[in-house]
Scaffold this motif. Structure first.
Motif, PDB file in Angstrom:
ATOM      1  N   VAL A   1      26.894 131.977  49.383  1.00 51.52           N
ATOM      2  CA  VAL A   1      27.923 130.686  49.483  1.00 51.52           C
ATOM      3  C   VAL A   1      28.236 129.866  48.206  1.00 51.52           C
ATOM      4  N   VAL A   2      26.928 129.507  47.834  1.00 49.37           N
ATOM      5  CA  VAL A   2      26.784 128.531  46.818  1.00 49.37           C
ATOM      6  C   VAL A   2      25.331 128.785  46.323  1.00 49.37           C
ATOM      7  N   THR A   3      25.156 128.396  44.981  1.00 47.90           N
ATOM      8  CA  THR A   3      23.799 128.027  44.576  1.00 47.90           C
ATOM      9  C   THR A   3      23.338 126.662  44.390  1.00 47.90           C
ATOM     10  N   SER A   4      22.345 126.168  45.083  1.00 46.85           N
ATOM     11  CA  SER A   4      21.628 124.934  45.077  1.00 46.85           C
ATOM     12  C   SER A   4      20.682 124.838  44.011  1.00 46.85           C
ATOM     13  N   LYS A   5      20.656 123.960  43.349  1.00 44.92           N
ATOM     14  CA  LYS A   5      19.702 123.679  42.273  1.00 44.92           C
ATOM     15  C   LYS A   5      19.040 122.662  42.686  1.00 44.92           C
ATOM     16  N   ILE A   6      17.461 122.821  42.477  1.00 41.73           N
ATOM     17  CA  ILE A   6      16.617 122.076  42.960  1.00 41.73           C
ATOM     18  C   ILE A   6      16.084 121.271  41.637  1.00 41.73           C
ATOM     19  N   VAL A   7      16.198 119.974  41.625  1.00 44.20           N
ATOM     20  CA  VAL A   7      15.842 119.145  40.346  1.00 44.20           C
ATOM     21  C   VAL A   7      14.763 118.106  40.620  1.00 44.20           C
ATOM     22  N   LEU A   8      14.419 117.585  39.584  1.00 40.50           N
ATOM     23  CA  LEU A   8      13.509 116.459  39.699  1.00 40.50           C
ATOM     24  C   LEU A   8      14.226 115.268  38.813  1.00 40.50           C
ATOM     25  N   ILE A   9      14.443 114.259  39.378  1.00 36.35           N
ATOM     26  CA  ILE A   9      15.263 113.034  39.048  1.00 36.35           C
ATOM     27  C   ILE A   9      14.361 111.808  38.635  1.00 36.35           C
ATOM     28  N   GLY A  10      14.288 111.264  37.554  1.00 37.11           N
ATOM     29  CA  GLY A  10      13.621 110.380  36.974  1.00 37.11           C
ATOM     30  C   GLY A  10      14.513 109.037  36.429  1.00 37.11           C
ATOM     31  N   ARG A  11      13.857 107.925  36.056  1.00 35.85           N
ATOM     32  CA  ARG A  11      14.842 106.623  35.518  1.00 35.85           C
ATOM     33  C   ARG A  11      15.196 106.811  34.175  1.00 35.85           C
ATOM     34  N   LYS A  12      16.102 106.775  33.746  1.00 34.89           N
ATOM     35  CA  LYS A  12      16.734 106.876  32.444  1.00 34.89           C
ATOM     36  C   LYS A  12      15.827 106.059  31.655  1.00 34.89           C
ATOM     37  N   ARG A  13      15.490 104.863  32.142  1.00 36.75           N
ATOM     38  CA  ARG A  13      14.766 103.850  31.061  1.00 36.75           C
ATOM     39  C   ARG A  13      13.402 104.521  30.799  1.00 36.75           C
ATOM     40  N   ASP A  14      12.980 105.368  31.562  1.00 39.79           N
ATOM     41  CA  ASP A  14      11.620 106.063  31.316  1.00 39.79           C
ATOM     42  C   ASP A  14      11.564 106.972  30.259  1.00 39.79           C
ATOM     43  N   LYS A  15      12.695 107.596  30.005  1.00 40.54           N
ATOM     44  CA  LYS A  15      12.921 108.613  28.986  1.00 40.54           C
ATOM     45  C   LYS A  15      11.987 109.717  29.091  1.00 40.54           C
ATOM     46  N   LEU A  16      11.738 110.194  30.129  1.00 37.44           N
ATOM     47  CA  LEU A  16      10.995 111.386  30.369  1.00 37.44           C
ATOM     48  C   LEU A  16      11.184 112.845  29.680  1.00 37.44           C
ATOM     49  N   PHE A  17      10.540 113.494  29.003  1.00 38.10           N
ATOM     50  CA  PHE A  17      10.636 114.750  28.430  1.00 38.10           C
ATOM     51  C   PHE A  17       9.807 115.686  29.126  1.00 38.10           C
ATOM     52  N   ILE A  18      10.436 116.614  29.920  1.00 42.95           N
ATOM     53  CA  ILE A  18       9.401 117.724  30.552  1.00 42.95           C
ATOM     54  C   ILE A  18       9.801 119.166  29.934  1.00 42.95           C
ATOM     55  N   PRO A  19       8.851 119.747  28.938  1.00 40.92           N
ATOM     56  CA  PRO A  19       9.718 120.990  28.780  1.00 40.92           C
ATOM     57  C   PRO A  19       9.295 122.306  29.379  1.00 40.92           C
ATOM     58  N   THR A  20       8.271 121.999  30.201  1.00 41.57           N
ATOM     59  CA  THR A  20       7.588 123.208  30.875  1.00 41.57           C
ATOM     60  C   THR A  20       7.375 122.847  32.471  1.00 41.57           C
ATOM     61  N   ARG A  21       7.186 123.981  33.403  1.00 40.33           N
ATOM     62  CA  ARG A  21       6.765 123.432  34.429  1.00 40.33           C
ATOM     63  C   ARG A  21       5.149 123.220  34.598  1.00 40.33           C
ATOM     64  N   GLU A  22       4.456 123.791  33.875  1.00 36.92           N
ATOM     65  CA  GLU A  22       3.093 123.396  33.645  1.00 36.92           C
ATOM     66  C   GLU A  22       2.578 121.796  33.539  1.00 36.92           C
ATOM     67  N   GLN A  23       3.684 121.242  32.734  1.00 34.58           N
ATOM     68  CA  GLN A  23       3.651 119.942  32.574  1.00 34.58           C
ATOM     69  C   GLN A  23       3.800 118.997  33.476  1.00 34.58           C
ATOM     70  N   LEU A  24       4.280 119.560  34.638  1.00 41.27           N
ATOM     71  CA  LEU A  24       4.631 118.801  35.779  1.00 41.27           C
ATOM     72  C   LEU A  24       3.561 118.166  36.452  1.00 41.27           C
ATOM     73  N   ASN A  25       2.489 118.855  36.544  1.00 46.19           N
ATOM     74  CA  ASN A  25       1.346 118.293  37.059  1.00 46.19           C
ATOM     75  C   ASN A  25       0.735 116.877  36.576  1.00 46.19           C
TER      76      ASN A  25
END
Length: 253
Positions: free
Chosen positions: A107-131
């Protein structure tokens, strides 16, 4: 011969005409999953609900709103497996569930995302760094299960009983990220008076196709008709947009 033919027609009418029309007893079970299924007073609304009722109407099987029930994922799954004439919304089609249901979709494809505050300016290039980050989740939610299945350490999750505590924790800076669906998170923020413009998607973790799972007693011809109706609903019209697109303008990924 004419009398015999007439007699056969009359007999068929008496036998089959007394039976309820196929599908009039369908009950749709909708696990909460905004914006696909959300509670709206005594009824259930959302993208999945609107799509299901549309294709059912296209196939001549109206589904009244009082036959759409908001249920937990576990209850909806088990009840649809047992049947009869059950429909589970927002179902995952996996090797384990493939033979348990008859499928309409995706029916639809749901995207599971991680949301942060803009002011934190987070940069997460890979899954491994999520930990390396503190992630707020709703306990037992599908986004949380996806994170755990995808290798995120459980002790890195700040698990909350509802989205209210999880988003408040993000807003206060107690966590770095909030895990939810791309379309659902803005709805939740709006309900709490949070401005979605203060937040951004920092990482897209997964994409999950969602289906309508029908109980096994459902007629194969009906499943085929419903899949054709869904395909027709998604086909581009003269304007370049489909009926599906126009129903959910501004809500789709």
């Amino acid at each position: 011969m004419k009398c015999i033919f007439t007699s056969l027609i009359l007999t068929a009418f008496l036998v089959f005409g007394a039976l309820p029309a196929w599908g009039e007893n369908f009950i749709a079970l909708a696990p909460p999953y905004p914006p696909y299924c959300v509670s709206s007073g005594l009824t259930v609304k959302g993208m999945a609900v609107s799509t299901l009722t549309t294709i059912m109407n296209m196939c001549g099987i109206p589904l009244d709103e009082d036959r759409i029930k908001l249920m937990s994922w576990t209850y909806a799954f088990e009840n649809t497996v047992r049947g009869p004439e059950r429909i589970m919304l927002n179902a995952q089609r996996t090797p384990d569930s493939e033979q348990l249901f008859k499928w309409v979709g995706p029916v639809v494809t749901s995207k599971i995302v991680l949301i942060g505050r803009k002011r934190d300016k987070l940069f997460i290039p890979t899954r491994e760094q999520l930990n390396g980050y503190r992630i707020a989740t709703v306990r037992w939610s599908r986004p949380e299960k996806s994170l755990l299945a995808g290798g995120v350490d459980k002790d890195k999750l700040e698990r909350h009983p509802s989205h209210v505590q999880a988003l408040r924790s993000l807003d206060k800076g107690e966590v770095d990220l909030f895990a939810f669906t791309q379309l659902g998170a803005p709805c939740l923020m709006e309900g709490l008076g949070m401005s979605k413009d203060d937040y951004e998607i920092c990482f897209t973790f997964d994409e999950e196709p969602l289906y309508f799972a029908f109980s096994k007693d459902t007629d194969d011809n009906l499943i085929a008709r419903l899949n054709r109706a869904l395909k027709d609903m998604k086909a581009s019209g003269p304007s370049g947009k489909s009926q599906f697109d126009m129903m959910f303008e501004g809500q789709l990924d």
